[in-house]
Write an enzyme that holds these catalytic residues in place. Sequence first.
Site, PDB file in Angstrom:
ATOM      1  CG  ASP A  20      -1.807   1.224   1.286  1.00  0.00           C
ATOM      2  OD1 ASP A  20      -1.635   2.129   0.428  1.00  0.00           O
ATOM      3  OD2 ASP A  20      -2.664   1.292   2.186  1.00  0.00           O
ATOM      4  CG  ASP A  92      -4.245   7.705   3.199  1.00  0.00           C
ATOM      5  OD1 ASP A  92      -5.057   7.160   2.431  1.00  0.00           O
ATOM      6  OD2 ASP A  92      -3.482   8.614   2.837  1.00  0.00           O
ATOM      7  CG  HIS A 135      -4.381  11.904  11.018  1.00  0.00           C
ATOM      8  ND1 HIS A 135      -4.624  13.211  10.669  1.00  0.00           N
ATOM      9  CD2 HIS A 135      -3.074  11.657  10.726  1.00  0.00           C
ATOM     10  CE1 HIS A 135      -3.505  13.729  10.177  1.00  0.00           C
ATOM     11  NE2 HIS A 135      -2.553  12.816  10.202  1.00  0.00           N
ATOM     12  CG  ASP A 172       1.973  15.419  12.155  1.00  0.00           C
ATOM     13  OD1 ASP A 172       2.580  14.392  12.499  1.00  0.00           O
ATOM     14  OD2 ASP A 172       1.408  15.542  11.039  1.00  0.00           O
ATOM     15  CG  HIS A 174      -0.216  14.845   7.833  1.00  0.00           C
ATOM     16  ND1 HIS A 174       0.963  14.238   8.210  1.00  0.00           N
ATOM     17  CD2 HIS A 174      -0.362  14.626   6.506  1.00  0.00           C
ATOM     18  CE1 HIS A 174       1.517  13.666   7.155  1.00  0.00           C
ATOM     19  NE2 HIS A 174       0.731  13.884   6.094  1.00  0.00           N
ATOM     20  CG  ASP A 265       4.592  14.686   9.631  1.00  0.00           C
ATOM     21  OD1 ASP A 265       4.577  15.658  10.415  1.00  0.00           O
ATOM     22  OD2 ASP A 265       3.651  13.877   9.533  1.00  0.00           O
ATOM     23  CE1 TYR A 305       4.896   8.498   9.206  1.00  0.00           C
ATOM     24  CE2 TYR A 305       4.564  10.799   8.557  1.00  0.00           C
ATOM     25  CZ  TYR A 305       4.140   9.666   9.238  1.00  0.00           C
ATOM     26  OH  TYR A 305       2.993   9.707   9.964  1.00  0.00           O
TER      27      TYR A 305
HETATM   28  C1  X5A Z   1       0.431  10.820  11.924  1.00  0.00           C
HETATM   29  C2  X5A Z   1       0.639  11.143  10.469  1.00  0.00           C
HETATM   30  C3  X5A Z   1      -0.011  10.882   8.196  1.00  0.00           C
HETATM   31  C4  X5A Z   1      -1.000  10.202   7.339  1.00  0.00           C
HETATM   32  C5  X5A Z   1      -0.729  10.495   5.881  1.00  0.00           C
HETATM   33  C6  X5A Z   1      -1.715   9.836   4.987  1.00  0.00           C
HETATM   34  N1  X5A Z   1      -0.185  10.600   9.582  1.00  0.00           N
HETATM   35  N2  X5A Z   1      -1.489  10.139   3.628  1.00  0.00           N
HETATM   36  O1  X5A Z   1       1.575  11.837  10.145  1.00  0.00           O
HETATM   37 ZN    ZN Z   2       1.763  13.869  10.069  1.00  0.00          ZN
END
Ligand code: X5A
Ligand code: ZN
Length: 674
Positions: A20, A92, A135, A172, A174, A265, A305
């Site tokens: 994935d 995701d 999330h 973060d 996101h 990230d 990441y």
């Molecule tokens: C915790 C976090 C990222 C999800 C990315 C999905 N999640 N495309 O960084």
């Molecule tokens: Zn994130």
Amino acid sequence: MGTALIYDEEMTKYKLLWIDPACKIEVPERLTVSHDALIKTGLADRCVSVPVREATEADILLVHSEEYLEAVKKTPYMTLEDLKEFTLQYGDVYFHPNIYHCAKLAAGATLQLVDSVLTGKVRNGMALVRPPGHHSLRSAASGFCVFNNVAIAARYAKQKYGIKRVLIVDWDVHHGQGVQYCFEDDPSVLYFSWHRFEHQKFWPNLKDSDYDIVGKEKGAGFNVNVPWNKVGMKNSDYLSVFLHVLLPIAYEFSPDLVLVCAGFDSAIGDPEGEMCASPDIFAHLTHLLMNLAGGKLCAVLEGGYNLTSLPQSVCQTVQTLLGDPAPRPADLDGPCTSALESLHCVRSAHKPYWSCLNHAAELPTADVSTKQIKLAEEEEKEEETLKKGEEEKSAEVEAWPEPPKRITPPVRTALVLPKDVTCPDGCKRFSSSEDPVIVNKLRENFFKDSDDSDALTTLSTLTALVEKMEKNEICNGLALVRDVSMAMKCVVQHAATAHRNRVLVVCVGDAVVPSQGTDDGKTLLVQFSNKESEEQKSKYHIPVCLKKGCSDVSGFTQAVLGLLLPLGYEYDPGLVLLVRMPGSGLCEGAWQQLTGLLQGLAQGHTLVLMQEDEKACVGSTASSLLGVAAPSLGNLHAPLKEDMEALERLRHRLQADWKLLQTTAPQTGRGDEH
Ligand code: X5A
Ligand code: ZN
């Protein structure tokens, strides 16, 4: 009071079992490289290691529905095919037979951290956890997240400890939509998030992530979204948002606990974020939060990441929590236009809710429609650059320097005190044998026609102290002197001739300010008083006039956050000289906040000068210099309207010279500037 570190290898024991592309970056190594880095740098050893526990069902149900919990509970017994199938209903995210166990540990680790901080076992701490949490929704997994660790922790802290106000800072890259939804109508939890948005083109592609989503009902104003509409945001962009949005609101909110959704990230090199902030910016972000809530700060890992910038950023964060001075911040050349647009939008959206923003610039009325226009405009541009940039990008990304080792001086705080004043615990009384060269020079400069040998000794001791700070043998210092003006003059003069370091002089109260050396850039002088001063003399001499001088804590705090710190960060001094004039009117708490916040500059090299008769302040000032968090200022009343207006004017006037003071994007040819 220590720093907790919470980690358990068990949380590395799940992984993606099928192909994935959306999930392949969420790997167990994220945790091992972070933990290994903390061990290798010796940071882990300096922390208090706290064991993890499993969150109980009651803990999980603070945020999630029973149906969802029951569903996740079955995953350990599913076949690979069942797991794949189960995963498909969410976005995701992936499941694994051991992820339920790990998700309970991740939430439990977060609660262990909250317990450690709120029982006073430690001052602050970090939990290294997998899976992340921000999330996940009440009844759904999302974005690698199963249970919402930080949201659970906020409810838990309120319930178990009676905490009244919780600040959640989500750095973060996101949007933690799960956290937002959990608290959107709750004024006791202030949620701040910045996130890659690109006008809704970036995951999770929600309208709800934009700046105009400010919270609902009673919670209106308690949700702060800062959308990044471009990639490549840098240190200046991050710092600007902290100084001009998050911190003013946070200080007004006055939390009892700070939780950080600490995703990395948002650091350079990350394949998701594609931002350009260096790992050491996290030292500053952390430091800037450490004087809120009396220092009660819990950082909880979310994303991150890139297996190089992630551990670097984690180390910067933990080292700052431990109290080591932050490194000099790199390349703060001001925010980019897109960041300024976001800044302008958020500040204007929150004007009605926060008195610190009451006088922020309005959005041009045309801008509501601009939202869509921009969308279209950018679509074209972006697609072009995307195609062009793709190959270069991967090469570009590996090219950031490792953050330099943060060397902590052997002496943290040195005091120059009259003999009858006792030296507080943990500090070192400073004296030096007199250097005849220094003494002669000082005699010539300051005592031509008088002979005050005591004062001469003090000045020569001060000079020696500054030199030790320059050599990084001493971190910071405090001197009680008979004549602060003269001492200030002496240090400024020394710095100007030593041509090594820029000096930021922060003067609290009325002072006769040394005229030499204030326009060559070697010193930047910021002076707080109630004296309506004549025109500002130069870029490097900035009088800040507040109606009641420094005695109005709200106005003073906002001036420190929105004016002094941006100036200080952009100027990037090698030494901060903090001068407290007699009768400044500044209360102890605000003074400690100031002292604490300024230590983010100049690698913590601050020299405080106070008048001899202010003995009573020595203890509290010294403790701030030692890195003890300043006490919370509590619920502040609204700052004076005229002070906030004066601040806006001053910022507006200075922003051509000092880019970090900008809070609005340059006008694009509409000519409607006021
Ligand atoms: C915790 C976090 C990222 C999800 C990315 C999905 N999640 N495309 O960084
Ligand atoms: Zn994130």
